[in-house]
Design an enzyme around this catalytic site. Structure first.
Site, PDB file in Angstrom:
ATOM      1  CD  GLU A  44     -15.203 -17.995  15.992  1.00  0.00           C
ATOM      2  OE1 GLU A  44     -15.894 -18.514  15.084  1.00  0.00           O
ATOM      3  OE2 GLU A  44     -15.298 -16.798  16.322  1.00  0.00           O
ATOM      4  NE  ARG A 104     -14.393 -28.207  42.273  1.00  0.00           N
ATOM      5  CZ  ARG A 104     -13.117 -28.537  42.109  1.00  0.00           C
ATOM      6  NH1 ARG A 104     -12.407 -28.966  43.130  1.00  0.00           N
ATOM      7  NH2 ARG A 104     -12.549 -28.440  40.926  1.00  0.00           N
ATOM      8  CD  GLN A 105     -18.234 -19.441  43.050  1.00  0.00           C
ATOM      9  OE1 GLN A 105     -17.201 -19.915  43.480  1.00  0.00           O
ATOM     10  NE2 GLN A 105     -18.798 -18.381  43.582  1.00  0.00           N
ATOM     11  CG  ASP A 177     -15.340 -32.255  53.636  1.00  0.00           C
ATOM     12  OD1 ASP A 177     -16.419 -32.756  53.214  1.00  0.00           O
ATOM     13  OD2 ASP A 177     -14.490 -31.779  52.883  1.00  0.00           O
ATOM     14  CE  LYS A 200      -9.226 -28.639  58.266  1.00  0.00           C
ATOM     15  NZ  LYS A 200      -8.985 -27.678  57.175  1.00  0.00           N
ATOM     16  NE  ARG A 202      -6.206 -23.792  62.044  1.00  0.00           N
ATOM     17  CZ  ARG A 202      -5.475 -24.128  60.986  1.00  0.00           C
ATOM     18  NH1 ARG A 202      -4.157 -24.204  61.096  1.00  0.00           N
ATOM     19  NH2 ARG A 202      -6.055 -24.399  59.836  1.00  0.00           N
ATOM     20  CB  THR A 232      -4.424 -29.947  44.649  1.00  0.00           C
ATOM     21  OG1 THR A 232      -5.134 -29.774  45.893  1.00  0.00           O
ATOM     22  CG2 THR A 232      -4.766 -28.801  43.710  1.00  0.00           C
ATOM     23  N   GLY A 234      -4.785 -32.574  48.258  1.00  0.00           N
ATOM     24  CA  GLY A 234      -4.409 -32.179  49.614  1.00  0.00           C
ATOM     25  C   GLY A 234      -5.354 -32.682  50.683  1.00  0.00           C
TER      26      GLY A 234
END
Length: 309
Positions: A44, A104-105, A177, A200, A202, A232, A234
């Protein structure tokens, strides 16, 4: 910047933001208080703010900390400092937290999840924060919704992009984005630059992913990619790589909060990025590749504007 009445304000540094707190205190002419800390054998945390050097209790106690690294420990320390400041201060307690973890949540994505951003902001308020200053929060709308006090989200993408201009000619400001478009737009309009965001695609047959600007061409242009958080690496690495494949001459990245987890920095460099421009919203060292913009000026100005001392 005008100095303030030293008796009206005290700056309290958290473990992750001592240098930032020191710079803010110096710019405002306010005392930087000492904090005694220890961790008990059971893990603690304990903190005690040394108000002894002050003749009178300040009108505003300002806790400066940032919630990375060691997010959970930093969060608990911040709550304890806020509560100690709240119990001492005769008027208001201010939290300056440039990077707020768990932001971010900010809504329910899947059933059974928490809204972690709401939890963090509710706890800051309950601990005693009357006012909250943060930098380039992931969701400004959620900040206003979940923090039940006075809050300011300080935008800095224009400062980052301005710093990038010395490395670029004929630049385009790109968001990686659509979610980051507001940051790119804000900086571009401030600096009279063109802006766009990447979309994006694909290939349904090969599965190959491509990224292209929605409207502008990057061919023979210099690019500054603007985002709030690099974790990260990416997303940024892919965006830079695709810009160069589409004919861009060079790419600089301007990101507010550079967590740079694992080999993120290596990914970004290997993607062809020439420079990363970021802030000291979290502790980070400047290198030949990383340029760090000090936030103490803009934070001090905003704080002085809103507390009227």
């Amino acid at each position: 910047m005008a100095k303030i009445d030293r008796s009206s304000l005290a700056i309290i540094p958290g473990s992750n933001a001592f240098n930032l707190a020191k710079n803010i205190a110096e710019k405002l002419g306010a005392p930087l208080l000492d904090v005694y800390r220890k961790i008990f054998p059971d893990g603690e945390h304990y903190v005690r703010i040394d108000y002894g050097k002050l003749i009178v209790s300040p009108k505003y106690s300002v806790v400066v900390n940032t919630l990375y690294p060691k997010q959970n420990d930093a969060f608990i320390e911040t709550l304890l400092l806020l509560n100690a400041a709240y119990l001492e201060t005769s008027m208001k307690t201010v939290a300056i937290i440039p990077y707020i973890a768990y932001s971010r949540q900010d809504k329910l994505f899947l059933r059974g999840e928490p809204v972690s951003f709401e939890v963090i902001l509710s706890c800051l308020r309950s601990a005693g924060a009357d006012m909250l200053l943060t930098v380039d929060i992931h969701s400004p709308i959620a900040l206003k919704r979940y923090f039940k006090g006075f809050s300011i989200n300080i935008l800095v993408s224009d400062l980052l992009v301005k710093a990038s201009l010395k490395y670029l000619d004929n630049p385009v400001v790109l968001a990686p984005d659509k979610g980051a478009l507001n940051r790119a737009r804000y900086a571009a309009l401030k600096l009279d630059l063109e802006f766009d965001y990447l979309i994006k695609h694909r290939d349904r047959v090969t599965g190959e992913v491509s990224l292209e600007p929605k409207e502008l061409s990057v061919k023979d242009r210099d690019i500054v990619i603007v985002d709030d958080i690099i974790s990260t690496g990416g997303t940024i690495a892919l965006a830079a790589q695709k810009c160069l494949e589409n004919g861009a001459r060079k790419v600089v990245v301007a990101a507010t909060h550079s967590l740079l987890i694992g080999n993120a920095l290596e990914k970004i460099r290997n993607a062809g990025v020439e420079k990363l421009i970021t802030t000291n919203s979290i502790p980070i060292e400047e290198t030949d590749f990383i340029e760090v913009i000090d936030l103490s000026d803009i934070i001090s100005s905003e704080l002085q504007r809103v507390i009227h001392v």
